[in-house]
Design a protein around this motif. Structure first.
Motif, short mmCIF file in Angstrom:
data_model
loop_
_atom_site.label_atom_id
_atom_site.label_comp_id
_atom_site.label_asym_id
_atom_site.label_seq_id
_atom_site.Cartn_x
_atom_site.Cartn_y
_atom_site.Cartn_z
N GLU A 4 11.27 5.05 -9.00
CA GLU A 4 10.02 5.60 -9.47
C GLU A 4 9.24 4.78 -10.41
O GLU A 4 8.03 4.53 -10.48
CB GLU A 4 10.27 7.18 -10.28
N ILE A 5 10.17 4.00 -11.16
CA ILE A 5 9.50 2.83 -11.99
C ILE A 5 8.98 1.74 -11.24
O ILE A 5 7.79 1.37 -11.38
CB ILE A 5 10.52 2.17 -12.99
N ALA A 6 9.54 1.47 -10.09
CA ALA A 6 8.88 0.62 -9.00
C ALA A 6 7.75 0.98 -8.79
O ALA A 6 6.63 0.15 -8.11
CB ALA A 6 9.71 0.08 -8.06
N HIS A 7 7.77 2.57 -8.17
CA HIS A 7 6.36 2.84 -7.69
C HIS A 7 5.27 2.84 -8.74
O HIS A 7 4.05 2.36 -8.25
CB HIS A 7 6.73 4.22 -7.16
N ALA B 215 0.80 -1.31 0.15
CA ALA B 215 0.02 0.02 0.00
C ALA B 215 0.75 1.19 0.01
O ALA B 215 0.46 2.39 -0.65
CB ALA B 215 -0.80 -0.09 1.34
N ALA B 216 1.96 1.29 0.76
CA ALA B 216 2.76 2.31 0.88
C ALA B 216 3.39 2.71 -0.45
O ALA B 216 3.57 3.78 -0.96
CB ALA B 216 3.72 2.24 2.15
N VAL B 217 3.93 1.71 -1.13
CA VAL B 217 4.72 1.61 -2.48
C VAL B 217 3.79 2.21 -3.54
O VAL B 217 3.92 3.02 -4.27
CB VAL B 217 5.47 0.47 -2.87
N ALA B 218 2.65 1.63 -3.41
CA ALA B 218 1.52 2.13 -4.56
C ALA B 218 1.24 3.38 -4.53
O ALA B 218 0.85 4.11 -5.04
CB ALA B 218 0.42 1.07 -4.40
N TYR C 75 1.94 0.49 -8.29
CA TYR C 75 0.61 1.19 -8.33
C TYR C 75 -0.26 0.47 -9.39
O TYR C 75 -1.41 0.25 -8.99
CB TYR C 75 0.63 2.71 -8.75
N ILE C 76 0.17 0.28 -10.59
CA ILE C 76 -0.70 -0.16 -11.58
C ILE C 76 -1.03 -1.74 -11.38
O ILE C 76 -2.04 -2.41 -11.67
CB ILE C 76 -0.40 -0.11 -13.23
N ARG C 77 -0.23 -2.45 -10.80
CA ARG C 77 -0.22 -3.69 -10.38
C ARG C 77 -1.39 -4.10 -9.35
O ARG C 77 -1.64 -5.19 -8.94
CB ARG C 77 1.07 -4.61 -9.91
N ASN C 78 -1.50 -3.07 -8.41
CA ASN C 78 -2.53 -3.00 -7.18
C ASN C 78 -3.67 -2.11 -7.26
O ASN C 78 -4.27 -1.53 -6.55
CB ASN C 78 -1.79 -3.19 -6.25
N SER C 79 -4.00 -1.82 -8.42
CA SER C 79 -5.43 -0.87 -8.67
C SER C 79 -6.18 -1.39 -9.59
O SER C 79 -5.94 -2.19 -10.31
CB SER C 79 -4.73 0.60 -9.12
N TRP C 80 -7.59 -0.82 -9.63
CA TRP C 80 -8.59 -1.22 -10.54
C TRP C 80 -8.78 -2.89 -10.47
O TRP C 80 -8.84 -3.24 -11.66
CB TRP C 80 -8.08 -0.63 -11.56
N GLY C 81 -8.82 -3.41 -9.44
CA GLY C 81 -8.89 -5.09 -9.64
C GLY C 81 -7.78 -5.85 -9.85
O GLY C 81 -7.93 -7.01 -9.63
N ASN C 82 -6.58 -5.04 -9.68
CA ASN C 82 -5.59 -5.90 -9.88
C ASN C 82 -4.75 -6.21 -8.47
O ASN C 82 -5.01 -5.11 -7.52
CB ASN C 82 -4.33 -5.20 -10.63
#
Length: 624
Positions: free
Chosen positions: A596-599, A532-535, A603-610
């Protein structure tokens, strides 16, 4: 068959990410406070109110060279697509004249580069020729061996296509950095070609020998071995052979016309017949030069002038392998050469941008963007005459990558001396790659599709969000001052003292010229990090860099869907796609740090159903 192309988007088939995507319909220029670029001394800004402006065309895949054609159209090379395109200077409509299939495009400097038009093109003399320079790969995808070649193509008026590619010279030096690549048709009916030193003795090429001052032997010339042509300006017959009147340097006549250059991306003849050149300096001392036959320009022994200021040549190719480049002090086993020790005859530059004292805080303000260089991407000699842009007079126009500014460097009447400091014009939050001046005092500036630049509006000093990526911007001059330009009358530069007073920034994008130098960050993100923090840290970066194409909720008609995307379960796939790009998607490895790329990836790997966990900085480093 004519291939027309009114618009191409900059989105991708993988993620669809685009740097500053979506701001393409008009110049993204806003009022308000501007931090502008950092310069060692204050640089005057021209009256931008003399110009009106608009975006002429968009969707170009890193336009590199522009030429005003005899058909009153703009001919342009697109580095990453390998296309030669003709652009209508009024409507912006694009027509592809050729796509060169064997162009090799790597991280940044490889691809379709220089362009020259035969002066008798479309004049019914049979000389309907176009000359291009580009990189090819002699190796494999996994083990590339880039080289460069110069090719002549013939324009077929019936099909409006470029045909019959004929290789004039092959096997020229190339690499993953500093290939220069300008092609110029001279008033003497010779071709001139600029080659960089491939970034040797720098960054990821630190241990490779820099050959900019090494000249070819008679045996190498006889064998067609051009390996020592790095860091040179070449002069060729129109069939690629060596002109009989080329300079004989140290007893050998070759294609070499001048030597000792770093990355000479600017090369052009003035109306006075003088050959001007602009090249990138290391962290100071970009140069504007007059090129003379057989001239030695000093790199890598000298940066700018022999002044002993802020430069020491350290020959890492001759250093022991077990000595770290971070050693302080460097041991005597590492060869080191002060500028003052260089005794060879050298041609001094007309101007440098900029020479600073040894105590200048190189790299400490906002990374390389705030270092005392402007990154001149090309140059155009300009004489206003009776009906031209009077404020520019007799000058060299220098489009700059770091500053997104057209620097106008005044010249003496004979064009052989610089007249004072340059004046900054037409500054936007972009990377300016090339400039042409067309009919009716219209100024056309091509922009890179991605990369880092000075931030013009807001609180930062640098950014990788470009307002008009992959575009040609049109600025039309009105001597009466009725242009009504929205290009703000913002300060053209902050001095280092002013920048220090506002506070330095931790946001330091890595040098676009060498994306693998120092891209790793001290902020390591491990597999057991709090997702959650990284995302959460990645959310604002996504909003700034990606959301225009993908949408705030990961769904868009113009780019790949990120919501509920099972491909995102593969951490290596996400890291690789963000670092290297895919399709029309630009590579972000040159713009964003590992963290920054990891962030963003997290984020995209853990948003919108991911729900797929973190992207680690180790995964990003491995992807590089």
């Amino acid at each position: 068959m004519t291939h027309t192309r009114p618009h191409r988007r900059n989105s991708a088939t993988a993620f669809g990410l685009t740097s500053g995507g979506g701001l393409l319909a008009a110049l993204a220029l806003t009022a308000g406070a501007a931090t502008a670029q950092v310069t060692p001394t204050a640089i005057a800004q021209g009256d931008n109110g003399l110009f009106s402006e608009r975006v002429l065309t968009t969707g170009l895949s890193n336009p590199w060279a522009m030429r005003w054609g005899p058909d009153d159209m703009i001919w342009v090379t697109e580095r990453t697509s390998g296309e030669i395109t003709r652009v209508d200077p009024v409507t912006g409509a694009q027509q592809v004249l050729a796509q060169i299939d064997d162009v090799y495009t790597g991280p940044q400097h490889e691809g379709l580069l220089g362009l020259a038009l035969h002066p008798e093109l479309l004049q019914d003399t049979g000389n309907d020729y176009v000359y291009v320079g580009y990189t090819v790969n002699y190796g494999t995808a996994d083990a590339p061996e880039p080289h460069a070649r110069i090719v002549r193509m013939t324009y077929d008026a019936a099909t409006q296509q470029l045909t019959d590619p004929t290789v004039l010279i092959d096997g020229l030096p190339a690499g993953d950095d500093h290939n220069a690549g300008r092609v110029v048709f001279g008033p003497d009916d010779k071709l001139y070609y600029a080659i960089g030193e491939q970034g040797h003795n720098f960054g990821r090429n630190l241990r490779k020998a820099n050959l900019a001052l090494v000249l070819p032997s008679a045996e190498e010339v006889a064998a067609g071995d051009w390996r020592t042509y790095s860091g040179k300006v070449l002069r060729l017959n129109l069939d690629g052979t060596i002109p009989d009147d080329n300079p004989e340097i140290e007893g050998v006549r070759s294609h070499v016309f001048s030597y000792g250059h770093r990355n000479p991306q600017g090369l052009a003849f003035g109306e006075n017949g003088v050959l001007y050149e602009a090249e990138h300096g290391p962290a100071t001392d970009d140069e504007l030069n007059v090129i003379t036959a057989g001239g030695n320009y000093g790199w890598p022994r000298v940066a700018g002038r022999i002044d002993g200021e802020n430069y020491l040549y350290v020959d890492w190719s001759s250093a022991p392998a077990d000595v770290s480049e971070n050693a302080d002090p460097l041991p005597d086993s590492v060869p080191q050469y002060p500028e003052e020790a260089y005794e060879a005859e050298m041609v001094p530059p007309l101007a440098t941008y900029f020479t600073v004292d040894d105590d200048y805080p190189i790299g400490e303000i906002c990374g390389y963007i705030c270092d005392p260089t402007i990154a001149p991407a090309s140059l155009l000699p300009y004489v206003a005459g009776a009906d031209g842009i009077a404020e520019w007079g007799n000058a060299i126009l220098l489009p700059t990558l770091k500053h997104g500014t057209l620097y106008v460097q005044g010249l003496s009447d004979d064009g052989l001396q610089a007249d004072g400091d340059p004046v900054a014009w037409l500054s936007t939050q972009n990377r300016y790659r090339d400039v042409v001046v067309g009919l009716e005092n219209r100024v056309f500036i091509a922009t890179d599709a991605f990369g880092s630049a000075a931030q013009k509006f807001g609180d930062g000093l640098n950014t990788s969000v470009l307002h008009n990526p992959g575009s040609i911007l049109l600025f039309t001059y009105d001597a009466a001052g009725g242009g009504g330009s929205d290009v703000g009358q913002t300060p053209a530069g902050l001095t280092v003292d002013e920048a220090r007073a506002t506070g330095t920034t931790g946001d330091m994008p890595q040098e676009f010229e060498d994306p693998n130098t120092g891209n790793a960050t001290a902020e390591a993100i491990a597999a057991d990090a709090d997702v959650a923090a990284v995302a959460s840290a990645g959310a604002p970066i996504y909003a700034q860099t990606c959301a225009t194409c993908h949408g705030p909720a990961g769904r868009s008609d113009g780019a790949a869907q990120l919501a509920d995307n099972l491909k995102l379960a593969d951490e290596a796939y996400v890291a690789t796609t963000l670092v290297h790009g895919f399709g029309y998607m630009p590579a972000f490895g040159s713009q964003l740090s590992d963290a920054e790329i990891a962030h963003i990836g997290t984020y995209i790997r853990n948003s919108w159903g991911n729900d797929h966990g973190v992207v680690t900085t180790d995964a990003v480093a491995a992807a590089r």
